[in-house]
Design an enzyme around this catalytic site. Structure first.
Site, mmCIF file in Angstrom:
data_model
loop_
_atom_site.group_PDB
_atom_site.id
_atom_site.type_symbol
_atom_site.label_atom_id
_atom_site.label_comp_id
_atom_site.label_asym_id
_atom_site.label_seq_id
_atom_site.Cartn_x
_atom_site.Cartn_y
_atom_site.Cartn_z
ATOM 1 N N ASP A 99 0.924 -1.174 -0.029
ATOM 2 C CA ASP A 99 -0.035 0.054 -0.040
ATOM 3 C C ASP A 99 0.770 1.211 -0.011
ATOM 4 O O ASP A 99 1.883 1.293 0.693
ATOM 5 C CB ASP A 99 -0.825 -0.111 1.232
ATOM 6 N N THR A 129 -13.535 2.997 6.564
ATOM 7 C CA THR A 129 -14.931 3.070 6.319
ATOM 8 C C THR A 129 -15.935 2.298 7.448
ATOM 9 O O THR A 129 -15.139 1.298 8.070
ATOM 10 C CB THR A 129 -15.674 2.207 5.026
ATOM 11 N N SER A 135 -18.773 7.560 3.163
ATOM 12 C CA SER A 135 -18.532 9.088 2.471
ATOM 13 C C SER A 135 -18.379 10.203 3.452
ATOM 14 O O SER A 135 -17.370 11.035 3.355
ATOM 15 C CB SER A 135 -19.492 9.259 1.537
ATOM 16 N N THR A 161 -11.716 -4.335 1.867
ATOM 17 C CA THR A 161 -11.150 -5.287 0.806
ATOM 18 C C THR A 161 -9.937 -5.908 1.451
ATOM 19 O O THR A 161 -9.149 -5.475 1.857
ATOM 20 C CB THR A 161 -10.618 -4.353 -0.391
ATOM 21 N N ARG A 246 -8.415 5.810 -6.638
ATOM 22 C CA ARG A 246 -9.794 6.323 -7.267
ATOM 23 C C ARG A 246 -9.509 6.237 -8.819
ATOM 24 O O ARG A 246 -10.022 5.740 -9.610
ATOM 25 C CB ARG A 246 -9.984 7.752 -6.891
ATOM 26 N N THR A 368 -18.164 7.403 -3.571
ATOM 27 C CA THR A 368 -19.279 7.298 -4.451
ATOM 28 C C THR A 368 -19.280 8.365 -5.768
ATOM 29 O O THR A 368 -18.615 9.210 -5.601
ATOM 30 C CB THR A 368 -20.732 7.468 -3.780
ATOM 31 N N ARG A 378 -16.795 21.335 -6.316
ATOM 32 C CA ARG A 378 -16.309 22.383 -5.103
ATOM 33 C C ARG A 378 -14.809 22.800 -5.416
ATOM 34 O O ARG A 378 -14.488 23.981 -5.324
ATOM 35 C CB ARG A 378 -16.158 21.299 -3.803
#
Length: 391
Positions: A99, A129, A135, A161, A246, A368, A378
């Site tokens: 990671d 999470t 989120s 995961t 992402r 999401t 933003r």
């Protein structure tokens, strides 16, 4: 500006493409059978065998720094590799990596966690999470309370995961509730927690394959030296982990969509209705054309996001765009491909339904659709990003 792959990039792409075609795609029927009977798609032994074959080709630690034995090919090259690997649903990943946030470990932590992960002797996962904090990360409830030279962790993480297989987890917990409520960012810390320290995991059944896990921490005691980064500053590590993930979603969507579109083209030339191949019907042609355009647009968004990262620039805005468009593109393409195949596409005789279920997750995990739109808007409204600034 040069809008073509270099010779080196083409060579890597072709080598990976050959590996996928010869070593992975032939395993698809076996993987489907295993998954439908409730077993992992690939056994650990088979995965290790494939990783060793890939290592012979020189693919080990593709984006791992050379000082740790990796190839360090860069983010853009990694995206190209992931696009090729995503042309099959066989659950394979090249070994020799870790990671991205684990490289922030101190020297002792690197010896204990980073190096064993790169060598394949340990498996990690990342947990941020929670049941009531997806989120909305301001709502993180998991706590870490200091007790002497240890921290006591309590709470639950969900949809993690690799959580069922991991030997250790990099977990985000609130260490200063008041500070966290004030800023929404500070007051949380990242801990490296071995499974043997007491946390437990449970498989979460989903409509897809290879389900995530729920992790439970009940008075889990973690020594002070297992803090990753700085106390109360773990949120930034979380953002960095998510930011990397992402554009990866976009890359995987591109690879899968290319394979699916080729399946649709091949089938449309074989299947006949009203005396001619369905490829001759305008309705089918438009679905093929729209899919091809969608794929190319998503591909360039992903490559731009990774190129920007390789240049040492902030790519978070582009990563959100690549994730948002790529994930939705993948859903549109797999839906069209199933439609082109008709009833056969809906059956389990073909892998389209399997991809259909997987693709729906792309719009949810690692931020999401709604979160990506909020970030993009933003950035533009507040002037953090200017229209057209990247080209």
């Amino acid at each position: 500006m040069y809008l073509r792959l270099t010779e080196e990039q083409k060579m890597v792409q072709e080598t990976i493409r050959k590996f996928v075609k010869e070593e992975l795609i032939p395993l698809e029927n076996e993987v489907l059978k295993n998954e439908r009977e409730g077993r992992p798609g690939l056994s650990p032994e088979k995965l290790k065998e494939l990783q060793l074959k890939a290592k012979e080709f020189g693919f080990w630690g593709i984006n791992t720094p050379e000082e740790y034995g990796g190839a360090n090919l860069g983010q853009m090259m990694l995206a190209i590799v992931l696009m090729e690997l995503a042309k099959t649903f066989v659950p394979f990943s090249f070994g020799g990596s870790a990671d991205n946030i684990l490289y922030y470990a101190n020297e002792e932590q690197k010896k204990k966690y980073l190096l064993p992960t790169i060598s394949g002797n340990k498996k990690s996962c990342f947990a941020m999470t929670e049941p009531n904090a997806g989120s909305d990360t301001r709502n993180i409830q998991m706590t870490a309370v200091k007790d002497g030279n240890e921290w006591v962790l309590n709470g639950e993480k969900t949809f993690i995961t690799g959580g069922n297989e991991a030997d250790f987890v990099m977990v985000i917990a609130v260490t200063d509730k008041e500070l966290h409520e004030q800023t929404g960012r500070d007051g949380v810390t990242c801990f490296i927690v071995d499974r043997e320290m007491g946390w437990t995991s449970e498989f979460i059944p989903t409509m897809g394959e290879g389900g995530p896990a729920s992790l439970v921490f009940d008075n889990v005691r973690v020594p002070e030296e297992n803090i990753l980064g700085d106390v109360h500053r773990g949120y930034n590590l979380g953002l960095e982990w998510i930011g990397f993930a992402r554009w990866v979603v976009g890359a995987r969507a591109v690879g899968a969509a290319e394979r699916l579109l080729q399946m649709a083209i091949d089938y449309s030339k074989e299947r006949e209705t009203f005396g001619k191949p369905i490829a001759a019907h305008q309705a089918i042609q438009w679905m093929i054309a729209d899919s091809a355009v969608d794929i190319e647009a998503a591909k360039w968004l992903v490559l731009n996001a990774t190129f920007t990262l390789d240049e040492g620039e902030d790519n978070r805005h582009l990563a959100s765009m690549a994730k948002l468009y790529g994930a939705n593109m993948g859903n549109r393409v797999v839906d069209r491909v199933l439609q082109i195949h008709g009833g056969m596409g809906y059956t389990k005789e073909l892998p389209i339904e399997r991809w259909y279920r997987e693709a729906r997750l792309w719009r949810i995990y690692d931020g999401t659709d709604e979160i990506q739109r909020m970030i993009i808007a933003r950035n533009l409204v507040k002037g953090h990003v200017k229209i057209g600034q990247y080209v």
